[in-house]
Enzyme design. Structure first.
Site: not given
Length: 305
Positions: A38-40
């Site tokens: 999951l992207d930051p």
């Protein structure tokens, strides 16, 4: 030692690796792995496999995902989301389209579609991640990928303000789907630049937001010796595969010994992969697959002794 699948609520600002690193410190075990990055800047459900459940992480990753995203029409960015620099602007007004236009447009994205992954992504081209090219201001041809949009729909009114239009969508999709690319493609079909301004993963691998625990909650439960009650058994991660319950103790023994079988011993029900479950304990015995060169046989892929 913990064993099972733990749905974590990943807060914005953390990478998936950060979550695993922090969990290893909290739980004092190295045998932990997440089930898809999951992207930051994205919050939401991140299933984490612990102990023997790490053996089913690939299967959890292959299960469907659901997202809620805000699409912003009128401005595109270098990253296709709110973190990037502005690429293009084009004023949007309520006379340009209405909610019925958006609903019809979203319908056109259902099914198997092609996406070009964003430059700021971890997709590899020629052994190098795309974001590495992007950071060096290098361009490279990005391969089109087929992704499955199982369902997509608008879940808010259209909000026209400051020459942009914002609305929320809910997307149910297969793995490998880039929601920010979906947002920019919606803009392309409308004839406007666009980007994704917010994203939350509301479901992953069958786990939903209400199942998910923050790192703080996990730490507290661990200190109270009550975390194991919140873990899902590894069998939960295999519910996307067909299964057969085994009663015969002789067959159970053969399965646990990793022996091959002829498919007709199971009424030829097996098409690709099959999970064998102990009828008494409800525990998984093994995952078998059709033999690559002998289609009438099945062989073990993973045995859970």
């Amino acid at each position: 030692m913990y064993n099972g699948i733990l749905p974590v609520y990943k807060e914005r600002g953390l990478t998936s690796h950060d979550v695993v690193f922090k969990l290893r410190k909290i739980l004092k075990t190295k045998k932990i792995g997440h089930t898809g990055t999951l992207d930051p800047e994205v919050a939401g459900v991140l299933p984490v496999c612990i102990g023997n459940a790490t053996r089913v992480s690939d299967y959890v990753m292959d299960m469907g995902k659901a997202y809620e995203a805000t699409v912003s029409i009128g401005r595109s960015t270098t990253t296709e989301d709110q973190t990037g620099d502005t690429l293009e602007k084009k004023g949007v007004h309520s006379a340009d389209f209405n909610k019925d236009d958006i609903d019809r447009l979203l319908e056109s994205f259902k099914g198997i579609i092609e996406q070009i992954p964003p430059m700021y992504s971890s997709v590899k081209v020629n052994g190098k991640k795309l974001y590495e090219y992007a950071r060096n201001n290098e361009t490279v041809e990005r391969p089109k990928r087929k992704v499955n949009i199982k369902d997509i729909g608008r879940i808010s009114e259209l909000d026209f303000k400051e020459n942009e239009c914002h609305f929320k969508i809910r997307v149910i999709c297969g793995k490998g789907t880039y929601i920010r690319t979906l947002a920019t493609d919606i803009g392309v079909k409308l004839g406007f630049p666009a980007h994704m301004s917010k994203l939350t993963r509301i479901e992953s691998g069958g786990f939903v937001l209400k199942d998910s625990l923050t790192l703080e909650q996990i730490k507290e439960l661990h200190e109270q010796d009550s975390l194991q009650n919140k873990l899902f058994p590894l069998e939960y991660g295999l519910k996307g595969l067909p299964s057969i319950k085994i009663k015969d103790s002789h067959i159970k023994k053969r399965i646990l010994n990793g022996q091959k079988f002829n498919k007709n011993e199971f009424d030829n029900k097996i098409k690709d992969q099959i999970v064998f479950i102990d009828d008494d304990s409800e525990k998984v015995l093994a995952i078998y697959m059709v033999h690559p060169t002998k289609e009438s046989e099945i062989k073990p892929k993973k045995v859970f002794n």
